[in-house]
Design a protein around this motif. Structure first.
Motif, PDB file in Angstrom:
ATOM      1  N   PRO A   1      27.232  10.463  82.554  1.00  0.00           N
ATOM      2  CA  PRO A   1      28.053  11.665  82.064  1.00  0.00           C
ATOM      3  C   PRO A   1      28.290  12.681  82.931  1.00  0.00           C
ATOM      4  CG  PRO A   1      26.747  10.629  80.475  1.00  0.00           C
ATOM      5  CD  PRO A   1      26.063  10.099  81.628  1.00  0.00           C
TER       6      PRO A   1
ATOM      7  N   TYR B   1      26.203  14.021  70.865  1.00  0.00           N
ATOM      8  CA  TYR B   1      26.132  14.456  72.209  1.00  0.00           C
ATOM      9  C   TYR B   1      25.186  15.593  72.313  1.00  0.00           C
ATOM     10  CZ  TYR B   1      29.793  11.086  73.264  1.00  0.00           C
ATOM     11  OH  TYR B   1      30.427   9.591  73.275  1.00  0.00           O
ATOM     12  N   GLU B   2      25.487  16.534  71.480  1.00  0.00           N
ATOM     13  CA  GLU B   2      24.871  17.769  71.660  1.00  0.00           C
ATOM     14  C   GLU B   2      23.597  18.053  71.239  1.00  0.00           C
ATOM     15  OE1 GLU B   2      26.327  21.321  72.908  1.00  0.00           O
ATOM     16  OE2 GLU B   2      26.916  19.822  74.096  1.00  0.00           O
TER      17      GLU B   2
ATOM     18  N   THR C   1      24.229  23.656  76.605  1.00  0.00           N
ATOM     19  CA  THR C   1      23.917  22.227  76.346  1.00  0.00           C
ATOM     20  C   THR C   1      22.101  21.925  76.249  1.00  0.00           C
ATOM     21  OG1 THR C   1      25.652  21.569  77.893  1.00  0.00           O
ATOM     22  CG2 THR C   1      23.792  20.041  77.565  1.00  0.00           C
TER      23      THR C   1
ATOM     24  N   LEU D   1      28.463   6.517  75.764  1.00  0.00           N
ATOM     25  CA  LEU D   1      28.402   7.468  77.201  1.00  0.00           C
ATOM     26  C   LEU D   1      29.606   7.825  77.292  1.00  0.00           C
ATOM     27  CD1 LEU D   1      25.840   5.559  79.220  1.00  0.00           C
ATOM     28  CD2 LEU D   1      25.466   7.722  78.190  1.00  0.00           C
TER      29      LEU D   1
ATOM     30  N   THR E   1      23.496  12.521  77.569  1.00  0.00           N
ATOM     31  CA  THR E   1      24.366  13.072  78.479  1.00  0.00           C
ATOM     32  C   THR E   1      24.248  13.365  79.884  1.00  0.00           C
ATOM     33  OG1 THR E   1      23.979  15.386  77.601  1.00  0.00           O
ATOM     34  CG2 THR E   1      25.379  13.996  76.208  1.00  0.00           C
TER      35      THR E   1
ATOM     36  N   TYR F   1      31.603  14.352  84.304  1.00  0.00           N
ATOM     37  CA  TYR F   1      32.186  15.737  84.380  1.00  0.00           C
ATOM     38  C   TYR F   1      32.338  16.160  85.591  1.00  0.00           C
ATOM     39  CZ  TYR F   1      31.477  20.711  83.634  1.00  0.00           C
ATOM     40  OH  TYR F   1      31.663  21.979  83.372  1.00  0.00           O
TER      41      TYR F   1
ATOM     42  N   GLN G   1      35.533  14.334  74.752  1.00  0.00           N
ATOM     43  CA  GLN G   1      34.982  12.819  74.625  1.00  0.00           C
ATOM     44  C   GLN G   1      34.710  12.501  73.285  1.00  0.00           C
ATOM     45  OE1 GLN G   1      34.410  10.431  76.560  1.00  0.00           O
ATOM     46  NE2 GLN G   1      33.055   9.079  75.109  1.00  0.00           N
TER      47      GLN G   1
ATOM     48  N   ILE H   1      32.486  17.537  76.324  1.00  0.00           N
ATOM     49  CA  ILE H   1      31.864  16.917  75.285  1.00  0.00           C
ATOM     50  C   ILE H   1      32.810  17.016  74.060  1.00  0.00           C
ATOM     51  CG2 ILE H   1      29.860  17.035  73.206  1.00  0.00           C
ATOM     52  CD1 ILE H   1      29.169  15.754  76.379  1.00  0.00           C
TER      53      ILE H   1
ATOM     54  N   TYR I   1      20.784  14.020  73.087  1.00  0.00           N
ATOM     55  CA  TYR I   1      21.393  15.041  73.956  1.00  0.00           C
ATOM     56  C   TYR I   1      20.789  14.310  75.389  1.00  0.00           C
ATOM     57  CZ  TYR I   1      16.726  16.675  73.916  1.00  0.00           C
ATOM     58  OH  TYR I   1      14.988  16.490  74.181  1.00  0.00           O
TER      59      TYR I   1
ATOM     60  N   TYR J   1      30.757  22.373  80.431  1.00  0.00           N
ATOM     61  CA  TYR J   1      30.279  20.942  79.732  1.00  0.00           C
ATOM     62  C   TYR J   1      30.498  20.526  78.480  1.00  0.00           C
ATOM     63  CZ  TYR J   1      27.690  16.747  79.974  1.00  0.00           C
ATOM     64  OH  TYR J   1      27.042  15.251  79.769  1.00  0.00           O
TER      65      TYR J   1
END
Length: 448
Positions: free
Chosen positions: A37, A25-26, A333, A121, A33, A41, A86, A83, A30, A79
């Motif tokens: 998503p 995710y990060e 992010t 996702l 997201t 959020y 999630q 993540i 990336y 955010y």
């Protein structure tokens, strides 16, 4: 030393999955997201700041995911926390998969990240998929705990009602002659359902919920359906195989749940929604794999997952990813340099014009980063406004006065058959309002 070895033997795989998914995710993927998503959020962000789903902002699904994901935001409203939460949910899913399929669980994880990582996702679709996995586990190992099974059927419905409601059918098919068991399962499902209805009535959002989550389905299917594309044919092909397997093994109740995973793909039939359904297909087929190859398949899956992560990051590095340090709540992010520069340029307009209405695919992103409350324009997608929602929203624009409206041309002029952005809003503004400025791909209009 023995305790340390025991700990790593029992828990290392889950630590590995958590770290891997978090890095996906990060860092590695990336780009996935953004879009849905961030909208999800946003729903949790709004709840954390006291807004009421359906009444204050538009969401077209039942809100379990939004409420669960809002918990961490009370600790750290960013955010990054979304993540982390999630990643925890994916790890929980993997825990139940490993309990059911041992090392084959890595194959399921691989199936969810193939071709774009779309199966992971962070959306309410994933929460519903997680509930389905838990239901499979309960049916395999705790089938007699009917009340508990019913509770998770109810939670699946509260995750995404258009999918979760079909998870009622397996119990009806198997236990329609056993009234006591069917009653206990129904009672279990009513527990979370009743709590939700009480919440809707208490907050005065019941009518808005009906309008958005049921009335809007007519507009959603009509506007977003993309039949007769490659994803449609793949979905139907895999589903036929699942139906044949169900007929051959209809005494296995888990097959009935998995057959209804097709609802993850309906009615949009695009790559994003296909991979959730494909995960259901893999779960049905995985039992046919010879167990003597488990170690080989496990190692191969892990190698392929890591390889896909590295390849995806190398492709993403072409867009020169940067940490969005100057964007509140997204400052930990990554984003591609071009998009980040566009966001910073938009800041010029947001400071110049007082409380403008932004018509953009990324309006949710800008609302959150500026600490604004969400509204019905925060998710400007077809089918997200309730029955006859498009006309109602245009009337909202007509009723605005002394208001600046910013049109994002990258959203308005994009040509993509899967695009869900409501371009009619921008077209109406262009036709009825006065253009006063244009820069960086944004047009500014004034509504008298």
């Amino acid at each position: 030393m023995g305790k340390i070895k025991s700990f790593f033997k029992n828990y290392f795989r889950y630590i590995f999955v958590f770290v891997l998914v978090f890095l996906i995710y990060e860092v590695f993927a990336y780009g996935i997201t953004y879009g849905d998503p961030i909208c999800n959020y946003g729903f949790s962000y709004a709840i954390r700041h006291g807004q009421i789903p359906y009444s204050d902002f538009n969401t077209i699904s039942t809100p379990l995911y939004a409420f669960v994901m809002s918990i961490g935001l009370f600790i750290f409203d960013n955010y990054l926390m979304f993540i982390i939460e999630q990643s925890i949910l994916v790890t929980i899913m993997f825990y139940f998969l490993y309990k059911m399929y041992d090392k084959k669980a890595y194959i399921v994880l691989l199936s969810l990240i193939l071709f774009g990582f779309y199966g992971l996702l962070p959306t309410y679709n994933f929460m519903c998929f997680l509930m389905m996995v838990v239901l499979l586990y309960l049916e395999k190992f705790h089938n007699k705990k009917d009340l508990l099974v019913g509770v998770f059927i109810g939670l699946a419905i509260l995750s995404k009602h258009t999918i979760g409601v079909f998870f009622v059918i397996p119990s009806v098919v198997f236990y329609f002659k056993d009234f006591k068991r069917l009653f206990r399962r129904g009672l279990g499902a009513l527990i979370p359902g009743s709590i939700f209805i009480i919440y809707l009535l208490y907050t005065g959002s019941f009518i808005d919920f009906i309008n958005l989550c049921f009335g809007g389905l007519l507009d959603f299917g009509k506007s977003n359906g993309n039949l007769f594309n490659i994803w449609f044919y793949l979905t139907i092909g895999f589903w036929i195989v699942m139906i044949i397997n169900l007929i051959r093994n209809r005494k296995d109740i888990t097959n009935w749940y998995l057959v209804f995973s097709i609802m993850f793909a309906v009615p949009i039939f695009d790559a994003v929604h296909f991979w959730m359904f494909f995960g259901g297909f893999v779960l049905m087929m995985i039992s046919y794999l010879n167990t003597k190859y488990d170690n080989y398949l496990c190692n191969l899956s892990i190698i392929l997952i890591i390889t896909l992560c590295i390849m995806n990051y190398r492709m993403g590095s072409m867009y020169k990813p940067r940490m969005m340090k100057k964007i509140d709540r997204f400052n930990y992010t990554l984003n591609d340099s071009y998009s980040y520069d566009v966001d910073l340029k938009l800041e010029v307009f947001l400071k110049k014009y007082d409380n403008p209405l932004i018509l953009s695919y990324y309006k949710m992103f800008h609302d959150i980063s500026h600490g604004k409350k969400l509204d019905y324009f925060s998710v400007p997608m077809y089918g997200n406004f309730g029955y006859d929602g498009l006309n109602k929203m245009i009337k909202k624009i007509d009723n605005m006065h002394d208001r600046y409206i910013i049109i994002d041309n990258s959203s308005y002029k994009r040509e993509d058959k899967f695009d869900q952005f409501v371009k009619e809003f921008s077209k109406h503004v262009i036709d009825t309002c006065e253009k006063v400025d244009s820069k960086y791909g944004f047009d500014i209009y004034y509504k008298k």
